[in-house]
Motif scaffolding. Structure first.
Motif, mmCIF file in Angstrom:
data_model
loop_
_atom_site.group_PDB
_atom_site.id
_atom_site.type_symbol
_atom_site.label_atom_id
_atom_site.label_comp_id
_atom_site.label_asym_id
_atom_site.label_seq_id
_atom_site.Cartn_x
_atom_site.Cartn_y
_atom_site.Cartn_z
ATOM 1 N N PRO A 48 0.839 -1.186 0.000
ATOM 2 C CA PRO A 48 0.000 0.000 0.000
ATOM 3 C C PRO A 48 0.883 1.248 0.000
ATOM 4 O O PRO A 48 1.859 1.319 0.724
ATOM 5 N N SER A 49 0.542 2.174 -0.835
ATOM 6 C CA SER A 49 1.398 3.349 -0.950
ATOM 7 C C SER A 49 0.950 4.455 -0.018
ATOM 8 O O SER A 49 1.760 5.234 0.458
ATOM 9 N N SER A 50 -0.301 4.498 0.277
ATOM 10 C CA SER A 50 -0.756 5.585 1.148
ATOM 11 C C SER A 50 -1.424 5.023 2.387
ATOM 12 O O SER A 50 -1.728 3.837 2.467
ATOM 13 N N LEU A 51 -1.639 5.889 3.310
ATOM 14 C CA LEU A 51 -2.222 5.464 4.577
ATOM 15 C C LEU A 51 -3.644 4.968 4.379
ATOM 16 O O LEU A 51 -4.094 4.052 5.065
ATOM 17 N N ASP A 52 -4.344 5.567 3.431
ATOM 18 C CA ASP A 52 -5.723 5.158 3.207
ATOM 19 C C ASP A 52 -5.795 3.713 2.756
ATOM 20 O O ASP A 52 -6.626 2.935 3.220
ATOM 21 N N ASP A 53 -4.875 3.377 1.841
ATOM 22 C CA ASP A 53 -4.835 1.992 1.383
ATOM 23 C C ASP A 53 -4.587 1.060 2.559
ATOM 24 O O ASP A 53 -5.241 0.033 2.715
ATOM 25 N N LEU A 54 -3.641 1.462 3.373
ATOM 26 C CA LEU A 54 -3.268 0.632 4.511
ATOM 27 C C LEU A 54 -4.445 0.468 5.454
ATOM 28 O O LEU A 54 -4.765 -0.632 5.897
ATOM 29 N N SER A 55 -5.104 1.557 5.731
ATOM 30 C CA SER A 55 -6.201 1.473 6.696
ATOM 31 C C SER A 55 -7.358 0.670 6.125
ATOM 32 O O SER A 55 -8.095 0.032 6.865
ATOM 33 N N SER A 56 -7.494 0.677 4.799
ATOM 34 C CA SER A 56 -8.542 -0.156 4.235
ATOM 35 C C SER A 56 -8.184 -1.635 4.354
ATOM 36 O O SER A 56 -9.052 -2.488 4.489
ATOM 37 N N VAL A 57 -6.872 -1.924 4.333
ATOM 38 C CA VAL A 57 -6.451 -3.321 4.482
ATOM 39 C C VAL A 57 -6.738 -3.821 5.888
ATOM 40 O O VAL A 57 -7.204 -4.930 6.096
ATOM 41 N N VAL A 58 -6.467 -2.975 6.858
ATOM 42 C CA VAL A 58 -6.527 -3.453 8.241
ATOM 43 C C VAL A 58 -7.706 -2.881 9.021
ATOM 44 O O VAL A 58 -7.697 -2.855 10.230
ATOM 45 N N LYS A 59 -8.740 -2.449 8.315
ATOM 46 C CA LYS A 59 -9.818 -1.766 9.036
ATOM 47 C C LYS A 59 -10.588 -2.702 9.968
ATOM 48 O O LYS A 59 -11.245 -2.243 10.889
ATOM 49 N N ASP A 60 -10.496 -4.003 9.728
ATOM 50 C CA ASP A 60 -11.217 -4.935 10.595
ATOM 51 C C ASP A 60 -10.501 -5.190 11.905
ATOM 52 O O ASP A 60 -11.063 -5.790 12.802
ATOM 53 N N ASP A 61 -9.284 -4.788 11.979
ATOM 54 C CA ASP A 61 -8.465 -5.236 13.103
ATOM 55 C C ASP A 61 -8.147 -4.121 14.091
ATOM 56 O O ASP A 61 -7.034 -4.007 14.574
ATOM 57 N N LEU A 62 -9.143 -3.313 14.372
ATOM 58 C CA LEU A 62 -8.880 -2.192 15.273
ATOM 59 C C LEU A 62 -8.551 -2.671 16.675
ATOM 60 O O LEU A 62 -7.899 -1.977 17.437
ATOM 61 N N ASN A 63 -9.037 -3.855 17.004
ATOM 62 C CA ASN A 63 -8.809 -4.345 18.360
ATOM 63 C C ASN A 63 -7.536 -5.155 18.489
ATOM 64 O O ASN A 63 -7.343 -5.845 19.467
ATOM 65 N N SER A 64 -6.696 -5.098 17.498
ATOM 66 C CA SER A 64 -5.567 -6.007 17.517
ATOM 67 C C SER A 64 -4.301 -5.310 17.968
ATOM 68 O O SER A 64 -4.165 -4.097 17.899
ATOM 69 N N LEU A 65 -3.398 -6.134 18.428
ATOM 70 C CA LEU A 65 -2.058 -5.683 18.774
ATOM 71 C C LEU A 65 -1.121 -6.178 17.688
ATOM 72 O O LEU A 65 -1.335 -7.227 17.098
ATOM 73 N N VAL A 66 -0.067 -5.422 17.467
ATOM 74 C CA VAL A 66 0.933 -5.838 16.489
ATOM 75 C C VAL A 66 2.250 -6.024 17.220
ATOM 76 O O VAL A 66 2.654 -5.171 18.011
ATOM 77 N N CYS A 67 2.866 -7.151 16.967
ATOM 78 C CA CYS A 67 4.144 -7.416 17.629
ATOM 79 C C CYS A 67 5.245 -6.644 16.905
ATOM 80 O O CYS A 67 5.382 -6.747 15.685
ATOM 81 N N VAL A 68 5.992 -5.861 17.620
ATOM 82 C CA VAL A 68 7.075 -5.086 17.022
ATOM 83 C C VAL A 68 8.358 -5.331 17.823
ATOM 84 O O VAL A 68 8.317 -5.767 18.973
ATOM 85 N N LEU A 69 9.473 -5.062 17.177
ATOM 86 C CA LEU A 69 10.762 -5.130 17.859
ATOM 87 C C LEU A 69 11.281 -3.713 18.009
ATOM 88 O O LEU A 69 11.189 -2.915 17.073
ATOM 89 N N VAL A 70 11.778 -3.386 19.160
ATOM 90 C CA VAL A 70 12.353 -2.052 19.366
ATOM 91 C C VAL A 70 13.845 -2.197 19.628
ATOM 92 O O VAL A 70 14.284 -3.034 20.402
#
Lengths: 946, 134
Positions: free
Chosen positions: A805-827
């Protein structure tokens, strides 16, 4: 008037008195005012009232008296004395006690009645008697399950109670860096036998059908994936509760299909197997890039024909029962299922390798759920205490294994017993203790029967040939990921080094021996890089070269008789006791010379070796080098743990416990179960426990000696408040999205709907879960790299980029179902500091990022203290509780020796992460602020989406 | 062969090394150059008569650089002998869905092996003498 006035005055006076008297309960109020002294005293006492009001005093007095009287009251006479009358050594010397109570004191001194009977400890000699020791061990095992290597560990490691087991946490010596070095350069050994194995048998299609309810392709390859079906590889998969993906995560498990290459029943199998071999041969002639498609297809065909497929699923003990239940449920939904549960505790008692023969075969109890077991199509069996798993990690683990495992030679199909005996004798090269040829033919050993069947021995010979070839490998990481080899090895106790050696010398021995025995590996050509030309010349000579084997893994080497319960039991039962072995050793003429046993006496153990790939060299910025953490898992039949364990330790393997597993996982940059799985029941239990522990520790300190978390603005300093965080973000995001777009009435809008109706029970309705969908995660990752694409990752990763996805809108349309989710990240920290667990991740403001861009060494912003009007105003959500918006928390982290900086595994809410990514300048690496719970200082860290 | 068209995850296996001796130095691009140089120098200054520097792929430049630096530092006491080779590397292609097989491909990458060895003492002396003579 005067008198009356005087009387009045008196009356007033007495009235005051009266008032005072009547204030005291129990004193009867005076009816008439009589002057004089007597008027001061009460005329009568209301006994009842008086007593009631004095009840407390009376009670205290009575108690004091009874205590003083009581001999069994726990106190002795001199202890009841007031402090000023106490003297030193009163308990010894009666004369120091006041005369008044001296007699009692003397009496007490000579009759020690009030003390509880202290049983005199039995003498050490008595306690150390084998029988008594064993009794003691069984008593202590009632509470927790012991591993077979328990005693060894308990002498050397910190033991903790975990998940119903008593497990080693960490070695008692200082081992943090040593363990890292062992993984990096040498080899670390861990007993993973606490992982439980669940076996599912039935037709393969049905098992797959059942497992489909528990797994999802979105989260990666499942149990039904084609590359796993042939049984050549072990896979890892995330299990979910019955049809609840993405909710209801249970645990990650590893699984392995049985490779059926040796069934006597199916002659078809063998035929296909032979054709397999032909195909393989053809393949060898082919060029290097040939895949092994057709071979595996053939294997699949076999499996479909076969009625009884076997699947092993290895689960962590924290989730073992729930996994078992879930699998049972799934199987029942597919077909008739019989269930065999294990007994709660293993009754096998091992003390330093000596098995208790009377209690050997009580491993499992059969509890048939369905009455007609004969007709049941699927079988779920718990092999929790039937199988052992040792884990060797590190590049040297391969050399260590190669030197430790002595393959069972006698692999020719027509090999007679005499010949096998000769073989062993030659191998031992110690003919001085040649035994008579009387072979105990009464019991037919499993390995003899397997020798007789041609398919078995064929498999065995290919396996041993492969293993010989693999001895050249410098590290397990050069082998295909997750590959499985079944081997039959001799009793490792027979080849034990005389004393503990370092890993280098132990493996050197095998290498020299190797070059002696097999002439094809000359010392120079062992160095592949150095003498590539020679190696290629060798390649022409010998058909399947090492490289060829490594790229085209043979499909018929994973079979092993360890899958048969009867064989496992036999191997366990026929194990020569340590005592017997030691007795034979003591009879040797030259102490320390290798033991020479009759071939019939030598146990042959079927083992499964499973490669663990470690860090993949995909060069994602996890930081650890490729192949870090690679190793071998060894699956053994129960009863043999100590034998192998000692064999490895004597050859220089370093040992580790749970903490080593944890740090290893962190260094590899993978989440560790159960700490880093907040959506699983086990993870929740872990969080709950860590919260309780943290709180209790915190409350033990005085306020001046502990951080004031309220002032520091840490709302939940002991455990990450996942639910609250997810609720904050999802509701906010939902409302914002509501304004932005019209809500569609599909399933996903239920979150929005609930948040509209009632925000409070939102979190209840929609529990959080961790986003494990591969496509969505890769969309997120690609969004981070959105501007980096053209420069670096051009052609190579075109596949991954195709759905970027090139823009944020595309991205948010991909993941719009998962508002309640956590994403595992490495810091990964930019500068100094370490992301300690429960640190908050926050979105940096634009000034922060510009400052960081300007000067990389900048410390980061500081959170002002939460006090005064600020604290009052701070009754906001968790998300906005600080000056920087909180998007997530660190679940585990410490200093990473592989990277040389602080490193941690964290989870972000998906809406928060998206906001963070959109805020950060698109330089390719997202930057986040990390703040520990006991500090005001934010620090910068790079963020990688896992 | 249909696999190739579907999406895959590429995982690279580390290269197979020979038995690692103490004077084998495998060069990478992550480690600090000065540290690598120091390591080589230390090994050379110890009883070892030679150091073998191995560089693979993009690290070849650095391996050569290291060797040259060592030579320069040695001031005529150290010599180099270089060989090149092709190293076979394995890439694993993991499918992203259940219906495909995994496969692995071999590609070759060039490598350089530089033997940095101390000159025999007589040679050094005679050279030094001739230098001073001229």
């Amino acid at each position: 008037m005067a008198s009356s006035s005087a009387g009045n005055a008196k009356e007033q006076k007495s009235g005051r008195k009266r008032k005072r008297n009547s204030d005291i309960p129990g004193f009867a109020p005076l009816l008439s005012s009589t002057p004089g002294v007597t008027s001061q005293a009460p005329r009568a006492i209301n006994a009842e009232l008086f007593a009631a009001s004095r009840a407390l005093e009376i009670k205290n007095m009575v108690r004091a008296i009874t205590e003083a009287d009581k001999i069994s009251g726990g106190k002795r006479v001199f202890q009841t004395l007031p402090r000023h009358m106490r003297r030193r050594a009163m308990s010894h010397n009666v004369k120091r006690v006041p005369v008044r109570v001296r007699q009692r004191a003397a009496f007490e001194m000579h009759t020690p009645t009030n003390k509880p009977e202290i049983q005199k400890k039995k003498s050490r000699y008595h306690r150390r008697q084998p029988k008594n020791l064993l009794e003691e061990y069984t008593r202590r095992q009632r509470k927790h399950v012991w591993l077979e290597t328990h005693i060894w560990h308990a002498k050397r490691m910190k033991m903790i109670d975990a998940w119903g087991y008593r497990l080693a946490d960490h070695p008692n010596d200082k081992g943090f860096r040593a363990a890292y070095r062992a993984v990096k350069n040498n080899c670390i050994l861990q007993d993973m036998s606490y992982y439980g194995c669940i076996e599912v048998t039935g037709t393969q299609s049905q098992i797959i059908q059942a497992m489909r309810h528990l797994t999802n392709q979105e989260a990666g390859l499942t149990i039904a994936a084609r590359c796993y079906l042939s049984g050549t590889r072990e896979g890892n998969v995330m299990l979910y509760s019955f049809d609840q993906f993405p909710h209801g995560a249970i645990t990650p498990v590893s699984f392995l299909w049985r490779q059926r290459t040796r069934t006597e029943t199916a002659t078809i199998t063998e035929k296909v197997q032979h054709s397999d071999k032909h195909e393989l041969q053809q393949q060898h002639v082919d060029d290097d890039d040939v895949t092994k498609d057709h071979v595996s297809e053939a294997n699949c065909r076999i499996h479909e024909k076969e009625a009884d497929s076997q699947l092993w699923i290895w689960s962590h003990p924290a989730s073992f029962s729930s996994v078992f239940d879930a699998i049972t449920e799934a199987c029942i939904s597919v077909g008739k299922t019989s269930v065999e549960k294990d007994s709660k505790f293993p009754n096998v008692v091992e003390k330093d390798g000596i098995a208790n023969p009377e209690q050997l075969d009580q491993g499992t109890q059969s509890i048939p759920l369905v009455n007609d077991i004969e007709h049941s199509e699927l079988k779920v069996i718990s092999h929790r205490f039937d199988l052992l798993r040792l884990r060797l990690t590190g590049p040297q683990s391969h050399a260590l294994l190669a030197s430790t495992l002595k393959l069972f030679t006698g692999s020719k199909p027509k090999d007679s017993e005499d010949k096998s005996e000769n073989n062993t004798l030659h191998k031992e090269q110690s003919t001085t203790f040649c035994n008579d040829k009387g072979i105990n033919s009464s019991s037919l050993k499993w390995w003899k029967t397997s020798l007789d069947s041609p398919s078995d021995s064929l498999v065995q010979s290919t396996q041993s040939a492969l293993w010989d070839k693999l001895k050249k490998a410098c590290s397990p990481s050069v082998l295909p990921p997750g590959c499985v080899i079944g081997l039959t090895v001799d009793d490792p106790r027979l080849y034990l080094p005389v004393k503990k050696t370092s890993i280098a010398s132990a493996t050197e021995g095998i290498n020299s021996e190797d070059s002696d025995s097999c002439d094809d590996t000359e010392p120079e050509s062992s160095d592949l890089i150095n003498s590539a030309d020679q190696a290629t010349s060798k390649l022409e000579k010998k058909q399947p070269s090492f490289e060829h084997v490594v790229t085209h893994w043979p499909t018929d080497v994973a079979g092993s008789r360890i899958w048969d319960q009867s064989v496992r039991r036999e191997v366990k039962d026929t194990k020569m006791p340590e005592q017997e072995l030691n007795r034979k050793r003591s009879e040797l003429l030259v102490p320390g010379s290798p033991l020479d046993l009759k071939p019939a006496e030598i146990s042959h153990i079927p083992v499964l070796l499973i490669q663990q790939p470690g860090c993949s060299g995909a060069s994602r910025d996890t930081g650890a080098s490729a192949g870090y953490g690679s190793g071998w898992d060894i699956i053994l039949p129960s009863g043999w743990a100590m034998a192998f364990w000692i064999a490895f330790v004597y050859r220089g393997a370093r040992t580790g416990g749970l903490k080593e597993s944890q740090t290893l996982a962190l260094e590899q940059g993978v989440p560790f179960f159960p700490n880093d799985f907040p959506d699983t029941p086990a993870g929740e239990a872990y969080n709950k426990k860590s919260k309780e522990d943290g709180e209790s520790q915190y409350s033990r300190y005085p306020p001046a000696k502990r951080p004031n978390y309220d002032k520091l603005g840490a709302k939940s300093p002991f455990t990450p408040p996942w639910r609250e965080l997810v609720k904050d973000w999802s509701t906010c995001e939902a409302t914002s999205s509501k304004t932005a777009e019209t809500i569609s009435d599909s399933t996903k809008s239920s979150t929005v709907a609930t948040s509209e109706s009632s925000q409070t029970d939102d979190s209840v309705v929609q529990p959080l879960y961790v986003l494990r969908s591969r496509s969505k995660l890769s969309a997120l990752r690609n969004y981070v790299l959105r501007d980096k694409k053209p420069q670096k990752r051009g052609s190579k990763h075109h596949v991954m980029m195709s759905n970027a996805p090139s823009s944020l809108d595309d991205l948010s349309s991909v993941v719009k179902d998962d508002l309640n989710s956590l994403v595992c990240v490495l810091v990964r920290m930019v500068n100094r500091n370490v992301p300690v667990p429960n640190s908050a991740l926050a979105i940096p403001s634009t000034e922060d990022t510009t400052k960081l861009v300007k000067c990389k060494d900048i410390a980061g912003p500081v959170e002002p203290l939460h006090k005064g009007p600020r604290a009052q105003a701070a009754e906001k959500s968790l998300r906005n509780s600080c000056t920087r918006e909180i998007v997530g928390f660190v679940s585990s982290g410490h200093f990473s020796l592989a990277r040389g900086c602080g490193f941690g595994v964290a989870f972000c809410t998906l809406p928060g992460l998206m906001k963070l990514l959109s805020c950060t300048s698109s330089t390719g690496e997202a930057v986040v602020l990390v703040r520990g719970p006991s500090t005001q200082q934010y620090r910068f860290a790079y963020l990688t989406i896992l | 062969m249909a696999d190739r068209s579907s999406s895959n995850v590429v995982k690279k296996r580390p290269p197979q090394k020979g038995q690692k001796r103490r004077n084998d130095i495998y060069v990478n691009r992550k480690t600090d150059f000065a540290a690598q140089l120091e390591r080589c120098q230390k090994s050379l200054d110890s009883s070892e008569q030679e150091v073998r520097i191995h560089g693979l792929g993009a690290a070849i430049n650095r391996a050569i650089n290291l060797a040259m630096q060592l030579e320069q530092r040695g001031q005529g006491t150290v010599e180099l002998s270089t060989t090149t080779s092709s190293v076979k590397l394995v890439d694993d292609f993991e499918p992203e869905d259940d219906d495909h097989e995994e496969y692995s491909k071999v590609r070759t990458n060039s490598a350089v092996h530089i033997r940095v060895y101390k000159k025999p003492l007589s040679q050094v002396n005679s050279e030094g003498a001739s230098k001073t003579a001229t």
